[in-house]
Write an enzyme that holds these catalytic residues in place. Structure first.
Site, short mmCIF file in Angstrom:
data_model
loop_
_atom_site.label_atom_id
_atom_site.label_comp_id
_atom_site.label_asym_id
_atom_site.label_seq_id
_atom_site.Cartn_x
_atom_site.Cartn_y
_atom_site.Cartn_z
N SER A 130 40.50 34.39 52.50
CA SER A 130 39.17 34.56 51.92
C SER A 130 38.11 34.47 53.02
O SER A 130 38.29 33.77 54.02
CB SER A 130 38.95 33.44 50.90
N TYR A 153 39.63 23.97 48.71
CA TYR A 153 40.09 25.36 48.51
C TYR A 153 40.01 26.13 49.83
O TYR A 153 40.97 26.78 50.25
CB TYR A 153 39.25 26.04 47.42
N LYS A 170 42.99 27.82 52.60
CA LYS A 170 43.06 29.18 53.16
C LYS A 170 43.17 29.12 54.68
O LYS A 170 43.94 29.86 55.29
CB LYS A 170 41.84 30.01 52.73
C1 UD1 Z 1 33.40 31.62 46.15
C2 UD1 Z 1 34.08 31.33 47.47
C3 UD1 Z 1 35.10 32.38 47.78
C4 UD1 Z 1 36.08 32.46 46.68
C5 UD1 Z 1 35.36 32.79 45.40
C6 UD1 Z 1 36.38 32.83 44.29
C7 UD1 Z 1 32.81 30.20 49.19
C8 UD1 Z 1 31.74 30.30 50.20
N1 UD1 Z 1 33.08 31.29 48.51
O1 UD1 Z 1 32.59 32.78 46.37
O2 UD1 Z 1 35.79 32.06 48.93
O3 UD1 Z 1 37.04 33.43 46.96
O4 UD1 Z 1 34.35 31.80 45.15
O5 UD1 Z 1 36.17 31.97 43.29
O6 UD1 Z 1 33.40 29.17 49.02
N2 UD1 Z 1 25.80 32.89 41.30
C9 UD1 Z 1 24.71 32.69 40.46
N3 UD1 Z 1 24.95 32.31 39.18
C10 UD1 Z 1 26.22 32.11 38.69
C11 UD1 Z 1 27.32 32.33 39.55
C12 UD1 Z 1 27.07 32.71 40.84
O7 UD1 Z 1 23.56 32.85 40.88
O8 UD1 Z 1 26.35 31.74 37.51
C13 UD1 Z 1 25.57 33.34 42.68
C14 UD1 Z 1 26.05 32.36 43.74
O9 UD1 Z 1 25.05 31.44 44.06
C15 UD1 Z 1 26.39 33.30 44.88
C16 UD1 Z 1 26.83 34.59 44.19
O10 UD1 Z 1 26.31 34.52 42.88
O11 UD1 Z 1 25.26 33.56 45.63
C17 UD1 Z 1 28.33 34.76 44.13
O12 UD1 Z 1 28.91 33.59 43.61
P1 UD1 Z 1 30.44 33.51 43.20
O13 UD1 Z 1 30.81 34.67 42.38
O14 UD1 Z 1 30.66 32.14 42.61
O15 UD1 Z 1 31.22 33.67 44.57
P2 UD1 Z 1 31.07 32.87 45.95
O16 UD1 Z 1 30.51 31.51 45.75
O17 UD1 Z 1 30.41 33.78 46.91
#
Ligand code: UD1
Length: 340
Positions: free
Chosen positions: A129, A154, A158
């Protein structure tokens, strides 16, 4: 007489695994799924059979169980490769229950590596990842960007997983560093099935749009980005699945162990995702900006030059297709619930 190359796919009923199995069948491989269904559903395999018009073999087995796995592998004859997806993937849960993650993700990989050696399996593809980079100082990240101290158990599984492979297999492994996988198969037959409240952005968006969740919370708009929300490299799961097929093909001709970024190369903001979702699907989304989520990095996106030139792989889809397919999938699940 079956002469398609046999590929073991651990976690083959999961989100990325199921899409990869479809691509493997289309590319002429014979995938064999091993899944303990801890975070996936058996009926997805029925859907995969419908989609590919073929019978798909699967075993409900836990990858950590060396004896059971050894017996299973012994009965399969020649195995051309293993794609190891089976792992836990929730960042938040890993912080709350680190041993659950170390136990599952590390022991299952150690078991797989032992089996790869025991059975002299020539190819291994591993799901890593972009989390290994943390918040990189320079963007986009290349495979040579230094790996940072992991921010969650997690993420650490990786990093350790990559090290375990590099230490064990010098000739015949591909480590794929996934960016943010989203979307679903365009048929609407398979897709992501989050258990409970989704942590990831896109399933949260689709569940809000369909009314399962009241409101999407956007975690922070005070980041140093164009609109203040975080940037990620969102990749269509079908593109990601195809990268695994390319990885196997690469190992046909190369006795090496290599690491590749698998992303689109574009950083997209959370607000852009929300707006694009609304536009392509013609639905309104209820959302509000809330404070930052702990542990989120500001921005990350991939330099994909290495995968483009060496794996001969490039993402074909953008977020429009991915968000359309994700919505189509959500509507399908809803339909299925109504008719159950
Ligand atoms: C995280 C992990 C990634 C993992 C993935 C799978 C890190 C840095 N990244 O990705 O390695 O493979 O999860 O579960 O550890 N967001 C919102 N509202 C929400 C959900 C998300 O605003 O309800 C935003 C988050 O702040 C982020 C983006 O959407 O900026 C993506 O979030 P998300 O889909 O959870 O993925 P990551 O955190 O990037």
């Amino acid at each position: 007489m079956e002469n398609r190359p046999k590929i073991i796919v651990t976690g083959g009923a999961g989100f990325i695994g199921s899409h990869t199995v479809i691509e493997l069948i289309e590319a002429g491989y014979l995938p064999i799924i091993i899944d303990n269904f801890s975070n996936s559903q058996e009926w997805i395999i029925d859907r995969m059979c419908i989609l590919t018009q073929s019978k798909i073999t699967y075993y409900s087995v836990d990858c950590k169980s060396y004896e059971t796995m050894h017996e299973l592998f012994s009965g399969l004859g020649d195995i051309a490769g293993v794609i190891h997806f089976a792992a836990f993937k929730s960042v938040g849960e890993s912080v709350a229950s680190p041993l659950k993650y170390y136990n599952n993700n590390i022991i299952s990989l150690a078991t797989i590596l032992q089996l790869v050696l025991d059975f002299k399996i020539p190819k291994l593809v591993f799901s890593s990842s972009c989390t290994v980079y943390g918040q990189a100082n320079q963007l986009p990240v290349t495979e040579l960007t230094p790996v940072k101290a992991a921010e969650s158990p997690y993420g650490y599984t990786k990093q350790v997983g990559e090290q375990m492979i590099n230490d064990t297999i010098k000739e015949g492994a591909v480590i794929l560093r996934y960016f943010n996988p989203i979307g679903a198969h365009s048929s609407g037959l398979i897709g992501e099935l989050p258990i409970g409240k989704p942590e990831n952005l896109v399933p949260y968006i689709t569940q809000t749009a369909i009314g399962i969740r009241k409101q999407l919370q956007i975690y922070g708009n005070d980041y140093n980005t164009s609109d203040g929300t975080c940037l990620r490299d969102y990749i269509h799961v079908v593109d990601l699945a195809k990268a695994h097929v390319k990885a196997l093909k690469f190992l046909d001709d190369n006795n090496t162990t290599e690491t590749f970024n698998v992303g689109t190369g574009k950083g997209i903001s959370v607000l852009e995702m929300v707006k694009t979702f609304e536009t392509v699907n013609n639905v309104k989304l209820n959302y509000k900006i809330v404070p930052r989520r702990e542990g989120d990095i500001e921005q990350i996106y991939a330099d994909t030059t290495k995968a483009n030139s060496i794996l001969k792989w490039k993402a074909q889809y953008g977020i429009k297709e991915a968000l359309r397919d994700a919505w189509n999938w959500e509507l399908n699940i809803q339909q299925m619930k109504l008719s159950a």
